[in-house]
Design a protein around this motif. Sequence first.
Motif, PDB file in Angstrom:
ATOM      1  N   ALA A   1       3.994   9.696 -10.033  1.00 57.66           N
ATOM      2  CA  ALA A   1       3.676   9.588 -11.455  1.00 57.66           C
ATOM      3  C   ALA A   1       2.694  10.671 -11.883  1.00 57.66           C
ATOM      4  O   ALA A   1       1.713  10.927 -11.188  1.00 57.66           O
ATOM      5  N   PRO A   2       2.914  11.293 -13.020  1.00 56.02           N
ATOM      6  CA  PRO A   2       1.999  12.327 -13.492  1.00 56.02           C
ATOM      7  C   PRO A   2       0.712  11.788 -14.092  1.00 56.02           C
ATOM      8  O   PRO A   2      -0.250  12.512 -14.262  1.00 56.02           O
ATOM      9  N   SER A   3       0.691  10.501 -14.421  1.00 57.08           N
ATOM     10  CA  SER A   3      -0.456   9.926 -15.110  1.00 57.08           C
ATOM     11  C   SER A   3      -0.814   8.588 -14.499  1.00 57.08           C
ATOM     12  O   SER A   3       0.046   7.872 -13.978  1.00 57.08           O
ATOM     13  N   ALA A   4      -2.106   8.237 -14.588  1.00 55.19           N
ATOM     14  CA  ALA A   4      -2.542   6.936 -14.076  1.00 55.19           C
ATOM     15  C   ALA A   4      -1.837   5.794 -14.791  1.00 55.19           C
ATOM     16  O   ALA A   4      -1.694   4.704 -14.219  1.00 55.19           O
ATOM     17  N   ARG A   5      -1.378   6.015 -16.000  1.00 51.17           N
ATOM     18  CA  ARG A   5      -0.650   4.956 -16.701  1.00 51.17           C
ATOM     19  C   ARG A   5       0.641   4.608 -15.970  1.00 51.17           C
ATOM     20  O   ARG A   5       1.191   3.533 -16.146  1.00 51.17           O
ATOM     21  N   GLY A   6       1.125   5.526 -15.122  1.00 56.72           N
ATOM     22  CA  GLY A   6       2.341   5.270 -14.355  1.00 56.72           C
ATOM     23  C   GLY A   6       2.109   4.532 -13.054  1.00 56.72           C
ATOM     24  O   GLY A   6       3.027   3.914 -12.526  1.00 56.72           O
ATOM     25  N   TRP A   7       0.872   4.608 -12.505  1.00 60.44           N
ATOM     26  CA  TRP A   7       0.634   3.952 -11.217  1.00 60.44           C
ATOM     27  C   TRP A   7      -0.509   2.937 -11.236  1.00 60.44           C
ATOM     28  O   TRP A   7      -0.733   2.240 -10.247  1.00 60.44           O
TER      29      TRP A   7
ATOM     30  N   GLY B   1      -1.205   0.929 -21.748  1.00 58.76           N
ATOM     31  CA  GLY B   1      -2.051   1.891 -22.441  1.00 58.76           C
ATOM     32  C   GLY B   1      -3.365   2.055 -21.698  1.00 58.76           C
ATOM     33  O   GLY B   1      -3.692   1.275 -20.795  1.00 58.76           O
ATOM     34  N   TRP B   2      -4.141   3.066 -22.097  1.00 57.00           N
ATOM     35  CA  TRP B   2      -5.397   3.325 -21.383  1.00 57.00           C
ATOM     36  C   TRP B   2      -6.360   2.152 -21.483  1.00 57.00           C
ATOM     37  O   TRP B   2      -7.056   1.822 -20.513  1.00 57.00           O
ATOM     38  N   ALA B   3      -6.401   1.508 -22.634  1.00 60.40           N
ATOM     39  CA  ALA B   3      -7.307   0.363 -22.784  1.00 60.40           C
ATOM     40  C   ALA B   3      -6.916  -0.757 -21.839  1.00 60.40           C
ATOM     41  O   ALA B   3      -7.774  -1.412 -21.229  1.00 60.40           O
ATOM     42  N   GLU B   4      -5.606  -0.993 -21.679  1.00 56.69           N
ATOM     43  CA  GLU B   4      -5.148  -2.030 -20.758  1.00 56.69           C
ATOM     44  C   GLU B   4      -5.435  -1.660 -19.307  1.00 56.69           C
ATOM     45  O   GLU B   4      -5.778  -2.522 -18.494  1.00 56.69           O
ATOM     46  N   VAL B   5      -5.273  -0.393 -18.980  1.00 52.30           N
ATOM     47  CA  VAL B   5      -5.596   0.050 -17.621  1.00 52.30           C
ATOM     48  C   VAL B   5      -7.067  -0.220 -17.326  1.00 52.30           C
ATOM     49  O   VAL B   5      -7.425  -0.733 -16.254  1.00 52.30           O
TER      50      VAL B   5
ATOM     51  N   LEU C   1       0.827  -1.203   0.000  1.00 55.63           N
ATOM     52  CA  LEU C   1       0.000   0.000   0.000  1.00 55.63           C
ATOM     53  C   LEU C   1       0.862   1.253   0.000  1.00 55.63           C
ATOM     54  O   LEU C   1       0.578   2.214  -0.729  1.00 55.63           O
ATOM     55  N   ASP C   2       1.923   1.246   0.776  1.00 57.09           N
ATOM     56  CA  ASP C   2       2.832   2.393   0.792  1.00 57.09           C
ATOM     57  C   ASP C   2       3.430   2.613  -0.597  1.00 57.09           C
ATOM     58  O   ASP C   2       3.595   3.749  -1.048  1.00 57.09           O
ATOM     59  N   GLY C   3       3.734   1.515  -1.287  1.00 53.90           N
ATOM     60  CA  GLY C   3       4.270   1.629  -2.644  1.00 53.90           C
ATOM     61  C   GLY C   3       3.273   2.193  -3.633  1.00 53.90           C
ATOM     62  O   GLY C   3       3.631   3.000  -4.505  1.00 53.90           O
ATOM     63  N   VAL C   4       2.017   1.796  -3.520  1.00 54.69           N
ATOM     64  CA  VAL C   4       0.979   2.352  -4.397  1.00 54.69           C
ATOM     65  C   VAL C   4       0.847   3.858  -4.175  1.00 54.69           C
ATOM     66  O   VAL C   4       0.802   4.646  -5.132  1.00 54.69           O
ATOM     67  N   LEU C   5       0.795   4.268  -2.918  1.00 49.30           N
ATOM     68  CA  LEU C   5       0.641   5.688  -2.607  1.00 49.30           C
ATOM     69  C   LEU C   5       1.851   6.489  -3.092  1.00 49.30           C
ATOM     70  O   LEU C   5       1.707   7.600  -3.608  1.00 49.30           O
ATOM     71  N   ALA C   6       3.042   5.910  -2.950  1.00 46.08           N
ATOM     72  CA  ALA C   6       4.240   6.582  -3.449  1.00 46.08           C
ATOM     73  C   ALA C   6       4.220   6.690  -4.965  1.00 46.08           C
ATOM     74  O   ALA C   6       4.639   7.710  -5.539  1.00 46.08           O
ATOM     75  N   ALA C   7       3.718   5.655  -5.639  1.00 47.52           N
ATOM     76  CA  ALA C   7       3.630   5.684  -7.104  1.00 47.52           C
ATOM     77  C   ALA C   7       2.643   6.746  -7.570  1.00 47.52           C
ATOM     78  O   ALA C   7       2.897   7.463  -8.550  1.00 47.52           O
ATOM     79  N   ILE C   8       1.509   6.855  -6.892  1.00 47.49           N
ATOM     80  CA  ILE C   8       0.526   7.887  -7.233  1.00 47.49           C
ATOM     81  C   ILE C   8       1.138   9.269  -7.060  1.00 47.49           C
ATOM     82  O   ILE C   8       0.928  10.179  -7.867  1.00 47.49           O
ATOM     83  N   GLU C   9       1.926   9.409  -6.010  1.00 52.49           N
ATOM     84  CA  GLU C   9       2.563  10.693  -5.715  1.00 52.49           C
ATOM     85  C   GLU C   9       3.620  11.050  -6.752  1.00 52.49           C
ATOM     86  O   GLU C   9       3.793  12.217  -7.108  1.00 52.49           O
TER      87      GLU C   9
ATOM     88  N   GLY D   1      -0.743   0.085 -12.660  1.00 51.79           N
ATOM     89  CA  GLY D   1      -0.251  -1.268 -12.459  1.00 51.79           C
ATOM     90  C   GLY D   1      -0.038  -1.576 -10.989  1.00 51.79           C
ATOM     91  O   GLY D   1      -0.395  -2.662 -10.513  1.00 51.79           O
ATOM     92  N   ALA D   2       0.535  -0.614 -10.251  1.00 51.97           N
ATOM     93  CA  ALA D   2       0.754  -0.819  -8.815  1.00 51.97           C
ATOM     94  C   ALA D   2      -0.568  -0.943  -8.077  1.00 51.97           C
ATOM     95  O   ALA D   2      -0.719  -1.779  -7.177  1.00 51.97           O
ATOM     96  N   LEU D   3      -1.547  -0.139  -8.455  1.00 52.25           N
ATOM     97  CA  LEU D   3      -2.846  -0.190  -7.785  1.00 52.25           C
ATOM     98  C   LEU D   3      -3.543  -1.527  -8.041  1.00 52.25           C
ATOM     99  O   LEU D   3      -4.067  -2.156  -7.107  1.00 52.25           O
ATOM    100  N   VAL D   4      -3.539  -1.975  -9.281  1.00 54.49           N
ATOM    101  CA  VAL D   4      -4.198  -3.242  -9.614  1.00 54.49           C
ATOM    102  C   VAL D   4      -3.476  -4.403  -8.944  1.00 54.49           C
ATOM    103  O   VAL D   4      -4.115  -5.342  -8.434  1.00 54.49           O
ATOM    104  N   ARG D   5      -2.152  -4.366  -8.915  1.00 57.05           N
ATOM    105  CA  ARG D   5      -1.412  -5.440  -8.243  1.00 57.05           C
ATOM    106  C   ARG D   5      -1.701  -5.453  -6.744  1.00 57.05           C
ATOM    107  O   ARG D   5      -1.720  -6.514  -6.118  1.00 57.05           O
ATOM    108  N   TYR D   6      -1.924  -4.279  -6.170  1.00 59.98           N
ATOM    109  CA  TYR D   6      -2.305  -4.241  -4.758  1.00 59.98           C
ATOM    110  C   TYR D   6      -3.671  -4.902  -4.555  1.00 59.98           C
ATOM    111  O   TYR D   6      -3.858  -5.663  -3.595  1.00 59.98           O
ATOM    112  N   GLU D   7      -4.597  -4.621  -5.447  1.00 57.32           N
ATOM    113  CA  GLU D   7      -5.907  -5.266  -5.347  1.00 57.32           C
ATOM    114  C   GLU D   7      -5.768  -6.790  -5.461  1.00 57.32           C
ATOM    115  O   GLU D   7      -6.416  -7.538  -4.717  1.00 57.32           O
ATOM    116  N   LEU D   8      -4.932  -7.244  -6.384  1.00 60.56           N
ATOM    117  CA  LEU D   8      -4.709  -8.693  -6.537  1.00 60.56           C
ATOM    118  C   LEU D   8      -4.070  -9.286  -5.282  1.00 60.56           C
ATOM    119  O   LEU D   8      -4.440 -10.384  -4.843  1.00 60.56           O
TER     120      LEU D   8
END
Length: 244
Positions: free
Chosen positions: A124-130, A200-204, A114-122, A132-139
Amino acid sequence: MHIEATAIVCAVRAHGEHGAVARLLTPEDGLQPGYVRGGHSRRLRPVLLPGNLVAADFRARSEEQLAGLTVELVHSRAGLFAEPLPAAAIEWVTALTATALPEGLAFPRLYPALDGVLAAIEAAPSARGWAGALVRYELLLLSELGFGLDLATCVATGGTEDLAWVSPRSGQAVSRAAGEPYAAKLLPLPHFLLHGGEAGWAEVSDALRLTGYFLERDLLSGPRGSVLDARERLVMRVRRLAEG
């Protein structure tokens, strides 16, 4: 009971005129609730924002009693709440944690994730950058709670090559060849979840659809399902970017 830890604020609700009950994810003691005296005050509200890191001190006379909690800010993510997409992501991932996890049980893999997801959001300028981390956290959260998906091998053939879908029934991967006749009934398995790289956005969108299906089915049914409103706000914002 006495716990001192650097913890992640996951949820806060007002309690009485000035107090608040906060639920924090700790590294070794899992999700812990505590009563913060003055937690609804002007001084502490910016500290008790979801996603913030705080130095937390929980104290209670017994395990059954709601602990008194004092907090000091370690790292603020308040600035991210000025941006709609990062704000929606933080709102969702912390609300998911606070809703899905049982209190007081250790989940040592979840805190750094979770700390890694929050750091990635902080960072990365775009959701395409974070994303993957968010979805992997959900998994990971699904797996930690006993509902893990098997994305390593095809449920039909046992092979590991060209995995393209996930069976909504079993939560197992399906190869492109084996799944082609049933593609309309299967969930797309984005390439980046298996092999990394930027999505890409479609993959996200496909990744969020995949994890969302199993979160709703296995963890967030009934009264817990109200938290999915936060996820829908995030998904809608991502969808607009994908379509734009």
